[in-house]
Design a protein around this motif. Structure first.
Motif, short mmCIF file in Angstrom:
data_model
loop_
_atom_site.label_atom_id
_atom_site.label_comp_id
_atom_site.label_asym_id
_atom_site.label_seq_id
_atom_site.Cartn_x
_atom_site.Cartn_y
_atom_site.Cartn_z
N LYS A 91 -3.79 0.31 -7.83
CA LYS A 91 -4.35 0.43 -6.48
C LYS A 91 -5.79 -0.08 -6.44
O LYS A 91 -6.23 -0.67 -5.45
N THR A 151 -7.25 -3.00 -4.03
CA THR A 151 -8.45 -2.79 -3.22
C THR A 151 -9.51 -3.84 -3.53
O THR A 151 -10.17 -4.36 -2.62
N THR A 189 -11.42 -6.23 -0.81
CA THR A 189 -12.85 -6.01 -0.52
C THR A 189 -13.77 -7.03 -1.17
O THR A 189 -14.90 -7.18 -0.75
#
Length: 262
Positions: free
Chosen positions: A76, A80, A84
């Protein structure tokens, strides 16, 4: 009455002819246009990206996937990072055969924190194409941070990677589109920091810190007890000077005794 009806029909015909012409020439303006829908995504669309799904398609990265799921949910974190960060991510995935070929007990000896670092050591916080890895400026940082770095070399499309303990090659490209590159490697990259041959502490200029270097075997710590005495340097101490003074008076006393002075 008949004349009035004729005038009405004539007027109606004059008004209807332009309307008929408009309907025939511009039908798209008459019919209601359907609501606009978004075009379907193209085949090159890179979103969303799921590292776990990509590795599962390989069907030989079960152990690596298990670590990604359990080690602080690194899978995860990678997803992410892809969303980002503008730098992208590169993953060096070791297959199940690489883990099973490790010496017995290698993984069991690692703490939970070390297991996290081990998988982070296989993740580069930047997108690298195969050509980028071949010409990368070493050392290359990993997600583990600090001294957990890798070195890449290569030529003619063949890229090798070394951790300081293990050297292997990039054997397969599983995904090569930005923002995520996934490469298969043949061995598990064990960090040098997990062995007794840890890298020396680096000073401000990247040189080994002198305070961290081991002392030579024949050297001794400097202490006042090890300092040479003045006599050893050829300089008599106070006791030596008194002894020499006494030896100088003895011949003079003998001469005076013979002369009858005493």
């Amino acid at each position: 009455m008949a004349q009035t009806r004729a005038i009405f029909i004539s007027t109606l015909l004059h008004l209807s002819v332009p309307l008929i012409l408009i309907f025939l020439l511009f039908p798209h303006q008459i019919h209601t246009q359907p609501a606009t829908t978004a075009p379907p995504p193209s085949s090159s669309t890179t979103w969303p990206v799921d590292i776990i799904d990509i590795l599962k398609t390989g069907k030989q990265f079960n152990i690596f996937v298990k670590f990604l799921d359990t080690a602080n949910h690194l899978g995860k974190q990678i997803d992410t990072q892809i969303i980002t960060s503008t730098d992208g991510v590169s993953v060096l995935a070791a297959p199940d055969s690489a883990f099973t070929s490790l010496p017995s007990g290698t993984l069991n000896k690692l703490s939970d924190q070390q297991k996290v670092r081990l998988i982070q050591f296989h993740i580069l916080p930047k997108f690298y194409s195969l050509d980028d890895l071949e010409t990368a400026s070493n050392p290359v940082e990993t997600l583990a941070g600090g001294e957990f770095v890798l070195n890449f070399t290569g030529s003619n499309g063949q890229v090798n990677v070394t951790s300081g303990v293990v050297q292997t090659q990039v054997s397969n490209i599983m995904r090569k589109n930005f923002p995520l590159a996934v490469y298969q490697i043949d061995k598990v990259l064990l960090p040098l920091e997990f062995t007794s041959k840890a890298r020396p502490t680096l000073g401000n200029k990247g040189r080994p810190n002198k305070t961290a270097a081991a002392a030579p075997k024949n050297s001794k710590e400097h202490s006042p007890a090890d300092e040479p005495s003045p006599a050893a340097n050829g300089e008599p101490n106070s006791a030596g000077r008194m002894s020499q003074f006494g030896l100088g008076l003895a011949p003079a006393a003998v001469v005076l005794f013979c002369m009858g002075v005493f």
